[in-house]
Design a protein around this motif. Structure first.
Motif, mmCIF file in Angstrom:
data_model
loop_
_atom_site.group_PDB
_atom_site.id
_atom_site.type_symbol
_atom_site.label_atom_id
_atom_site.label_comp_id
_atom_site.label_asym_id
_atom_site.label_seq_id
_atom_site.Cartn_x
_atom_site.Cartn_y
_atom_site.Cartn_z
ATOM 1 N N LEU A 23 -0.085 -9.052 9.351
ATOM 2 C CA LEU A 23 0.210 -10.965 8.922
ATOM 3 C C LEU A 23 0.573 -11.260 8.692
ATOM 4 O O LEU A 23 0.857 -12.131 7.821
ATOM 5 C CB LEU A 23 -1.941 -11.275 9.656
ATOM 6 N N ASN A 24 -0.027 -10.536 7.026
ATOM 7 C CA ASN A 24 -0.003 -11.114 5.669
ATOM 8 C C ASN A 24 1.140 -10.779 5.014
ATOM 9 O O ASN A 24 1.111 -10.942 3.243
ATOM 10 C CB ASN A 24 -1.438 -11.105 4.560
ATOM 11 N N CYS A 25 2.001 -9.699 5.676
ATOM 12 C CA CYS A 25 3.599 -9.584 5.084
ATOM 13 C C CYS A 25 4.490 -10.848 4.374
ATOM 14 O O CYS A 25 5.238 -10.845 4.712
ATOM 15 C CB CYS A 25 3.827 -8.010 5.600
ATOM 16 N N MET A 26 3.631 -11.715 5.322
ATOM 17 C CA MET A 26 4.335 -12.681 5.641
ATOM 18 C C MET A 26 5.048 -13.158 3.926
ATOM 19 O O MET A 26 6.256 -13.764 3.725
ATOM 20 C CB MET A 26 3.931 -14.212 6.347
ATOM 21 N N GLY A 27 3.922 -13.391 3.322
ATOM 22 C CA GLY A 27 4.772 -13.779 2.009
ATOM 23 C C GLY A 27 5.594 -13.146 1.389
ATOM 24 O O GLY A 27 6.297 -12.915 0.374
ATOM 25 N N ILE A 28 5.479 -11.558 2.164
ATOM 26 C CA ILE A 28 6.689 -10.963 1.408
ATOM 27 C C ILE A 28 7.640 -10.502 1.668
ATOM 28 O O ILE A 28 9.485 -11.193 1.502
ATOM 29 C CB ILE A 28 5.711 -9.597 1.157
ATOM 30 N N VAL A 146 -3.780 -4.071 0.191
ATOM 31 C CA VAL A 146 -2.983 -3.044 -0.140
ATOM 32 C C VAL A 146 -1.066 -3.311 0.508
ATOM 33 O O VAL A 146 -0.125 -2.431 -0.233
ATOM 34 C CB VAL A 146 -3.715 -2.038 1.027
ATOM 35 N N VAL A 147 -1.405 -4.347 1.199
ATOM 36 C CA VAL A 147 0.012 -5.026 1.726
ATOM 37 C C VAL A 147 1.249 -5.280 0.489
ATOM 38 O O VAL A 147 2.111 -4.940 0.423
ATOM 39 C CB VAL A 147 0.227 -5.728 3.057
ATOM 40 N N ASN A 148 0.071 -5.886 -0.551
ATOM 41 C CA ASN A 148 1.050 -6.651 -2.019
ATOM 42 C C ASN A 148 1.242 -5.835 -2.748
ATOM 43 O O ASN A 148 2.530 -5.398 -3.663
ATOM 44 C CB ASN A 148 0.218 -7.892 -2.379
ATOM 45 N N THR A 149 0.845 -4.704 -2.935
ATOM 46 C CA THR A 149 0.881 -3.174 -3.429
ATOM 47 C C THR A 149 2.258 -2.719 -3.392
ATOM 48 O O THR A 149 2.275 -2.339 -4.279
ATOM 49 C CB THR A 149 -0.517 -2.905 -4.442
ATOM 50 N N ILE A 150 1.804 -2.410 -2.430
ATOM 51 C CA ILE A 150 3.011 -1.748 -1.363
ATOM 52 C C ILE A 150 3.991 -1.556 -1.794
ATOM 53 O O ILE A 150 4.937 -1.519 -2.005
ATOM 54 C CB ILE A 150 2.639 -0.769 -0.473
ATOM 55 N N LYS A 164 11.475 -2.335 3.715
ATOM 56 C CA LYS A 164 10.971 -2.933 5.347
ATOM 57 C C LYS A 164 10.219 -0.754 6.025
ATOM 58 O O LYS A 164 9.737 -1.093 6.387
ATOM 59 C CB LYS A 164 12.261 -3.449 6.076
ATOM 60 N N PHE A 165 10.696 0.013 4.884
ATOM 61 C CA PHE A 165 9.828 1.029 5.302
ATOM 62 C C PHE A 165 8.461 1.577 5.332
ATOM 63 O O PHE A 165 8.655 2.240 5.878
ATOM 64 C CB PHE A 165 10.945 2.128 4.894
ATOM 65 N N GLY A 166 7.928 0.205 4.491
ATOM 66 C CA GLY A 166 6.334 0.329 4.286
ATOM 67 C C GLY A 166 6.543 0.377 5.686
ATOM 68 O O GLY A 166 4.376 0.472 5.788
ATOM 69 N N PHE A 167 6.408 -0.433 6.378
ATOM 70 C CA PHE A 167 5.510 -0.058 7.460
ATOM 71 C C PHE A 167 5.586 1.012 8.686
ATOM 72 O O PHE A 167 4.673 0.708 9.312
ATOM 73 C CB PHE A 167 6.670 -1.686 8.501
ATOM 74 N N ILE A 168 6.450 1.646 8.129
ATOM 75 C CA ILE A 168 5.913 2.991 8.857
ATOM 76 C C ILE A 168 4.220 3.509 8.690
ATOM 77 O O ILE A 168 4.598 3.958 9.231
ATOM 78 C CB ILE A 168 7.346 4.354 8.026
ATOM 79 N N ALA A 169 4.119 3.061 7.588
ATOM 80 C CA ALA A 169 2.724 3.759 7.015
ATOM 81 C C ALA A 169 1.598 2.878 8.541
ATOM 82 O O ALA A 169 0.923 3.143 8.346
ATOM 83 C CB ALA A 169 2.357 3.324 5.102
ATOM 84 N N ILE A 170 1.848 1.811 7.651
ATOM 85 C CA ILE A 170 0.859 0.906 9.175
ATOM 86 C C ILE A 170 1.593 0.947 10.450
ATOM 87 O O ILE A 170 -0.270 1.492 11.334
ATOM 88 C CB ILE A 170 1.740 -0.512 9.063
ATOM 89 N N SER A 171 1.919 1.891 10.806
ATOM 90 C CA SER A 171 2.199 2.591 12.440
ATOM 91 C C SER A 171 1.590 3.994 12.356
ATOM 92 O O SER A 171 0.738 4.245 13.313
ATOM 93 C CB SER A 171 4.165 3.159 12.714
ATOM 94 N N VAL A 172 1.119 4.371 10.825
ATOM 95 C CA VAL A 172 0.481 5.771 10.538
ATOM 96 C C VAL A 172 -0.850 4.825 11.037
ATOM 97 O O VAL A 172 -1.783 6.125 11.907
ATOM 98 C CB VAL A 172 1.197 6.068 9.950
#
Length: 396
Positions: A23-28, A146-150, A164-172
């Motif tokens: 939800l908060n990746c919106m800022g990114i 975490v999402v802002n740091t990564i 955008k491949f940072g979203f793979i970590a969220i899937s895991v």
């Protein structure tokens, strides 16, 4: 706190951590797409594609959860989030972001109702419920950090084109959380079809104290969203810092918010909830007053503002769990899911309206009024909150 709740504490926290990140990746997304010549007007509406489905689906989600059970509904939501997060890195068209946020918003509506329902069905005491909710909600703040740091690291590195491949970590992480829930036995209410009773149950919530409570929830999220999605862009466009520092400075807002909710969970037994809430609001007004003083008597783009905004998170973060727990504990357990859906609806509306208005400030080059605008909204929140506490004192 019951032993059962202690056993499910980790997956509950991980659930909020996951939803916080998506939800908060919106800022990114706003920060990155604005550099790809997407207008702030379009980016402001992007928030609505996340929030309006949350509002629309919430009442229907109550029936869905009632039919299949809380645990299965929560696992279903996490599966969809995991799949969507694994697809996003491979899609480049703007319209897919709208669809992606709409799906994420729908899953969040289901997930939040499930999490609140699990907590309410295991705890009856007001302050214990506040403590538990503050701990779980604290993980939501960690998700923002975490999402802002990564993503901040990815954007500033030589691999920035692969951010955008940072979203793979969220899937895991979603997969891990699903596994933990699958191994747990969770006490749930009987599966029922609540559709025929929906209107009558909703009519039972129509009274002044609940209406004012929902206005308070709307206002709190309105203020929170003014920071969460737009603070990185404010830092970059008005304070002239680079993307990485803008995201890291914003992540400290989340870190202070986490500290605020964690401390609240540990000391809330010592204070009346209403007084604690009011003191936090007064502290926010004080910090905003200092920021405005710096802007008008020193410099509009003073770097000191970078370090003052995150402090607001310390006092802002306890408001949402405190006010929710104070009302939820008064609601019958069998109506918790339905009442939570109302909280989700008004929270999402507050988020959506806030983002649209903030986007207008950005579009019209009015960023110097950003702190003043937030101070005005906080003052409105303070006034509504005082009315709410006065009403609830008479009602309950």
């Amino acid at each position: 706190m019951s032993s059962k709740l202690r056993n499910i504490s980790l997956p509950l926290k991980l659930t909020f951590l996951i939803f916080s990140m998506v939800l908060n990746c919106m800022g990114i997304v706003i920060l990155q797409l604005s550099e790809a010549n997407i207008t702030y007007e379009k980016l402001g509406l992007l928030e609505s594609f996340k929030d309006l489905p949350i509002a629309f689906i919430s009442l229907f989600a109550v029936n869905f959860i009632g039919r299949i059970g809380t645990k299965k509904a929560l696992i279903f939501a996490l599966i969809i989030v995991g799949i969507c997060s694994s697809i996003l890195p491979f899609v480049k068209v703007f319209w897919f972001y709208k669809l992606w946020f709409a799906i994420i918003g729908t899953c969040f509506a289901i997930g939040k109702i499930c999490v609140f329902g699990i907590i309410r069905n295991n705890i009856s005491d007001e302050k214990s419920l506040t403590k538990t909710m503050s701990n779980v909600e604290a993980s939501f703040m960690i998700g923002i950090f975490v999402v802002n740091t990564i993503f901040g690291w990815l954007i500033s590195s030589k691999y920035s084109e692969y951010w955008k491949f940072g979203f793979i970590a969220i899937s895991v992480l979603s997969l891990i959380t699903i596994f933990l829930f699958s191994r747990l036995e969770i006490a749930e209410p009987k599966k029922t079809d609540q559709k025929k009773d929906l209107l009558s149950d909703l009519s039972g919530f129509v009274n002044p104290s609940i209406i004012i409570f929902l206005a308070v929830v709307f206002s709190i999220v309105f203020v929170e969203q003014s920071f969460n999605s737009w603070l990185p862009s404010f830092y970059k466009n008005h304070l002239k810092v680079n993307s990485f520092f803008a995201l890291q400075a914003s992540s400290f807002l989340a870190l202070f918010s986490y500290v605020g909710r964690t401390i609240t969970a540990h000391i809330i037994h010592r204070f009346p909830l209403s007084k604690y809430y009011v003191y936090c609001l007064l502290a926010i007004i004080l910090v905003l007053g200092i920021i405005l003083g710096i802007q008008y008597f020193e410099s509009e783009d003073s770097k000191a503002i970078l370090f003052l905004f995150p402090i607001i998170g310390f006092f802002l973060s306890p408001l949402y769990p405190v006010i929710n727990s104070k009302m939820i504990v008064q609601i019958d357990k069998e109506k918790t899911n339905l009442f939570t859906s109302l909280i989700v609806i008004f929270s999402s509306l507050g988020s959506s309206v806030s983002s649209i208005i903030i986007s207008l400030l950005f579009e019209n080059q009015l960023l110097r009024y950003y702190p003043l605008y937030i101070l005005f909204i906080v003052t409105v929140l303070f006034s509504i909150s005082l009315i709410y506490f006065k009403l609830i004192k008479k009602t309950y």
